[in-house]
Write a protein that holds these residues in place. Structure first.
Motif, PDB file in Angstrom:
ATOM      1  N   ALA A 253       1.474  -8.480   9.410  1.00  0.00           N
ATOM      2  CA  ALA A 253       0.965  -8.931  10.557  1.00  0.00           C
ATOM      3  C   ALA A 253      -0.219  -7.986  11.348  1.00  0.00           C
ATOM      4  O   ALA A 253      -1.445  -8.483  11.539  1.00  0.00           O
ATOM      5  N   VAL A 254       0.133  -6.691  11.370  1.00  0.00           N
ATOM      6  CA  VAL A 254      -0.406  -6.049  12.239  1.00  0.00           C
ATOM      7  C   VAL A 254      -1.544  -4.940  11.525  1.00  0.00           C
ATOM      8  O   VAL A 254      -2.588  -4.889  11.766  1.00  0.00           O
ATOM      9  N   TYR A 255      -0.866  -4.468  10.251  1.00  0.00           N
ATOM     10  CA  TYR A 255      -1.673  -3.364   9.626  1.00  0.00           C
ATOM     11  C   TYR A 255      -2.642  -3.833   8.681  1.00  0.00           C
ATOM     12  O   TYR A 255      -3.785  -3.713   8.705  1.00  0.00           O
ATOM     13  N   LEU A 256      -2.227  -4.581   7.904  1.00  0.00           N
ATOM     14  CA  LEU A 256      -2.941  -5.412   6.775  1.00  0.00           C
ATOM     15  C   LEU A 256      -3.555  -6.727   7.075  1.00  0.00           C
ATOM     16  O   LEU A 256      -4.866  -6.594   6.916  1.00  0.00           O
ATOM     17  N   GLY A 257      -3.049  -7.282   7.795  1.00  0.00           N
ATOM     18  CA  GLY A 257      -3.660  -8.581   8.190  1.00  0.00           C
ATOM     19  C   GLY A 257      -3.704  -9.749   6.930  1.00  0.00           C
ATOM     20  O   GLY A 257      -3.383 -10.984   7.287  1.00  0.00           O
ATOM     21  N   ALA A 258      -3.887  -9.385   5.880  1.00  0.00           N
ATOM     22  CA  ALA A 258      -3.895 -10.312   4.779  1.00  0.00           C
ATOM     23  C   ALA A 258      -2.971  -9.895   3.658  1.00  0.00           C
ATOM     24  O   ALA A 258      -3.250  -8.535   3.498  1.00  0.00           O
ATOM     25  N   VAL A 259      -2.230 -10.352   2.838  1.00  0.00           N
ATOM     26  CA  VAL A 259      -1.293  -9.802   2.034  1.00  0.00           C
ATOM     27  C   VAL A 259      -1.472 -10.602   0.728  1.00  0.00           C
ATOM     28  O   VAL A 259      -1.201 -11.705   0.972  1.00  0.00           O
ATOM     29  N   GLU A 260      -1.413 -10.068  -0.391  1.00  0.00           N
ATOM     30  CA  GLU A 260      -0.987 -10.725  -1.772  1.00  0.00           C
ATOM     31  C   GLU A 260       0.326  -9.870  -2.040  1.00  0.00           C
ATOM     32  O   GLU A 260       0.458  -8.754  -2.185  1.00  0.00           O
ATOM     33  N   VAL A 261       1.410 -10.779  -2.465  1.00  0.00           N
ATOM     34  CA  VAL A 261       2.598 -10.273  -2.412  1.00  0.00           C
ATOM     35  C   VAL A 261       2.812  -9.076  -3.471  1.00  0.00           C
ATOM     36  O   VAL A 261       3.535  -7.956  -3.089  1.00  0.00           O
TER      37      VAL A 261
END
Lengths: 358, 332
Positions: A253-261
């Motif tokens: 939530a804070v660091y990357l903002g968008a994530v692909e698992v």
């Protein structure tokens, strides 16, 4: 001269059993907290936040979590990446399902959900030990990553399969989403890390921490003297996963903002956190910090030296990074199996007698 | 016979062939674990490194050319010659032996008597180190391994079996490379067993596996045996690397087959060579069958990623030492 017990008289049991019995340690602790909370937020910029501070704070939480399981309770886990993914996806689902609730509560709840998942995957640890358990935790790693890839409910049926953190506020300041100020990112991670570290430190000093350590040192003997292995192992898995879940939620939530698992929480992440606690020191909260700092700083430092100063290609530096990390791990295991934390302990022993050692 | 059933058999046959390759990697683990108690996570990276070295030698690449170019500002990359495959394999074996010696000399000699988990973590460090060295030496781009091994489906098998089913069955599709791999793996296993049973060094190896102290007392050099088993594991890794490399190119993902070998070991037991083979076959068939019958139709596919681990996990809950492992006895 400064670092000694003499002259520091304790007059109450509370004072006698405090975390830092030596006065100098207490001043140092408060000084570091003051710098972290009152100085750094005013000077931090985007580069420092994104390259060093925020990943350091988040990995430190994960390392504390894994250290509780591996360092204090002796159960080697290679499923850290998977559990971080649980935290991240739980946080995402909570954020999108209940947009009115504070993100802080979501992150804590995400930790709780991860704790439940971790305890479930900890159940086999009652039968399986050592390597077998380490390999068994790989089942968690691969199964969880697969699950978050395949079941589209987890990523709200988005076409890309990614999850994106919507913008959320704490006390009117954006902490997630694209418009987050570096100091806000830093502060929310710092608050979580401070609370987690204090919690972990006190847990490991108490009854429950002692039962973990008894299980680590010899589980059968611990069982004979009355430590309940079911309770000790499952609480270790749950508490450890709680911290790891929080770090996963923050990471997304804070660091990357968008994530692909598969990319963010793959098996490499599990090993990275494991290396942090090996290099930092198994069974030490300080070691978790030291290891996280070391492995966050090392690639940055190498990149600065290799790419910016010497002008080498990036991929070459990345390969050198692998070589150096691998060599360092072997070096540490040979020379100092207890990691940076042990060096720190030895330094403190020396400091006590300084400048008149006998 | 119905076509579905026959395709099921084809899945089983292909699973067996994949299982042979898993078993091959697992074999390298077992060799080292039996002789030294080291659980060698680096086995997969050793396969990758051996395959990279083989390709590099065959194509006449200059080792560490990227690094040399970066430091000295040169632009060398190839020697300009090509080495024949067999000679290149021989050279690669030499490299793996030197590697085995170095690992023993610089790392594990200093870790004798440490807890198993420390040794395990050291091999993870070794895996990173070796991966980095491999990339530095030969570059990290995907390479093709042109050994001249047969590729593609075997038409002969397909035509010979086409008559078994009805009109909608076209015969078994079996990759020629898989067949070669199976034959090579069988030869390798037989020669390893023969080596362990009938040669002096093989007997010494088994003696060390049985009891370090007793082996030392009859004058067997532990150091030599450990270099020997690491070399053997390196050679097994090379064979596995050649087979997987020929199948899907020499690239980083090759090192991940080590992870696939772990559930094989758990199933078969860490100390048993037959266990590694049987475990490999069970995992190979199991994951292919699961994907065919349940995974692909109901769960969205790609269950091969985790099925082996889950199977091993569930299996271990009932039998913690694996199929053929020694019974775990714990004393206080």
């Amino acid at each position: 001269m400064l670092y000694r017990e003499a002259g520091d008289f304790k007059t109450s049991y509370v004072a006698d059993s405090q975390t830092f019995p030596i006065a100098f340690d207490r001043y140092r602790y408060w000084a570091i907290l003051a710098i972290a909370f009152l100085v750094i937020p005013f000077f931090i910029n985007d580069y420092w936040a994104n390259a060093i501070f925020v990943p350091f704070l988040i990995y430190a939480i994960a390392a504390i979590g894994l250290n509780i399981l591996t360092g204090y309770c002796g159960q080697v886990s290679l499923g850290t990446g998977g559990f971080m993914a649980v935290g991240a996806y739980a946080c995402y689902k909570l954020m999108t399902s209940f947009p009115d609730v504070s993100i802080v509560i979501h992150i804590i709840l995400a930790g709780g959900i991860t704790a439940a998942v971790g305890a479930a995957f900890g159940l086999p640890s009652l039968r399986i030990k050592g390597f077998y358990l380490a390999v068994a935790t790989l089942a968690a790693q691969f199964f969880l990553v697969w699950l978050f890839n395949k079941v589209s409910w987890f990523y709200n049926y988005s076409a890309s399969g990614q999850i994106n953190a919507p913008e959320r506020f704490v006390a009117g300041v954006a902490v997630t989403g694209p418009n987050t100020a570096p100091w806000a990112q830093y502060m929310i991670c710092l608050v979580f890390l401070t609370v987690c570290a204090i919690l972990a430190r006190n847990l490991t000093r108490g009854t429950i921490g002692r039962s973990w350590m008894a299980i680590r040192d010899m589980d059968i003997a611990a069982e004979i003297i009355g430590v309940n292995p079911l309770k000790a192992k499952l609480t270790a898995f749950a508490v450890s996963s709680f911290f790891i879940g929080i770090s996963g939620a923050l990471f997304f939530a804070v660091y990357l903002g968008a994530v692909e698992v598969g990319e963010a929480f793959g098996i490499q992440k599990s090993f990275l956190v494991l290396f942090m606690i090996i290099i930092g020191g198994l069974g030490s909260i300080f070691g978790s910090f030291a290891g996280a700092a070391f492995l966050v700083l090392l690639p940055v430092a190498l990149k600065v030296i290799g790419v910016d100063v010497l002008g080498w290609p990036t991929d070459l530096v990345a390969h050198l990074n692998l070589v150096i990390v691998g060599a360092l791990i072997m070096f540490f295991l040979i020379k100092e199996p207890h990691g940076l934390a042990q060096l720190w302990r030895l330094a403190k022993e020396k400091l006590r007698l300084w400048p008149f050692p006998y | 016979m119905s076509a579905d059933f026959l395709y099921g058999i084809e899945v089983v046959i292909n699973g067996l062939m994949a299982g042979v390759l898993y078993a091959l990697v697992a074999l390298g683990f077992v060799l080292i674990f039996k002789a030294s108690g080291i659980f060698n996570y680096a086995q997969g990276v050793m396969a990758l490194f051996a395959a990279l070295t083989l390709v590099g030698i065959m194509e006449g690449q200059v080792p560490f050319s990227h690094l040399i170019n970066a430091i000295f500002g040169t632009s060398i990359h190839h020697f300009g010659w090509e080495v024949p495959a067999l000679f290149a394999i021989f050279l690669t074996v030499l490299v793996m032996i030197v590697f085995a010696w170095a690992v023993q000399q610089f790392v594990f000699r200093h870790l004798v008597g440490q807890e198993p988990i420390i040794l395990f973590m050291a091999t993870i460090g070794l895996a990173y180190f070796l991966e980095g060295v491999g990339d530095l030496m030969w570059g990290s781009d995907i390479k093709t391994l042109a050994l001249g091994l047969p590729q593609g489906g075997s038409i002969w098998v397909e035509e010979a079996t086409a008559g078994l089913g009805g009109d909608d069955f076209y015969g078994f599709f079996i990759d020629k490379l898989d067949m070669v791999a199976t034959v090579v793996a069988i030869i390798l296993v037989i020669s390893l067993i023969a080596f362990a049973q009938y040669t002096k060094q093989g007997r010494a190896m088994r003696a060390v596996a049985d009891d370090h102290q007793a082996a030392l007392s009859v004058g067997i050099s532990l150091n030599f045996i450990w270099v020997l088993v690491w070399s053997l594991a390196g050679i097994v890794a090379m064979v596995a690397g050649i087979m997987w490399g020929a199948k899907s190119g020499v690239q980083f993902s090759l090192s991940l087959i080590a992870l696939k070998a772990l559930p094989v070991l758990m199933l078969g037991g860490f100390t048993s060579i037959p266990g590694a083979i049987v475990g490999g076959l069970i995992i190979g068939v199991g994951e292919k069958l699961f994907e065919y019958t349940i995974g692909a139709p109901y769960l969205g596919g790609a269950t091969e990623n985790w099925f082996a681990y889950m199977l091993a996990l569930i299996f271990l809950v009932f039998r913690p030492q694996g199929l053929f492992g020694e019974k775990i006895i714990e004393r206080v």
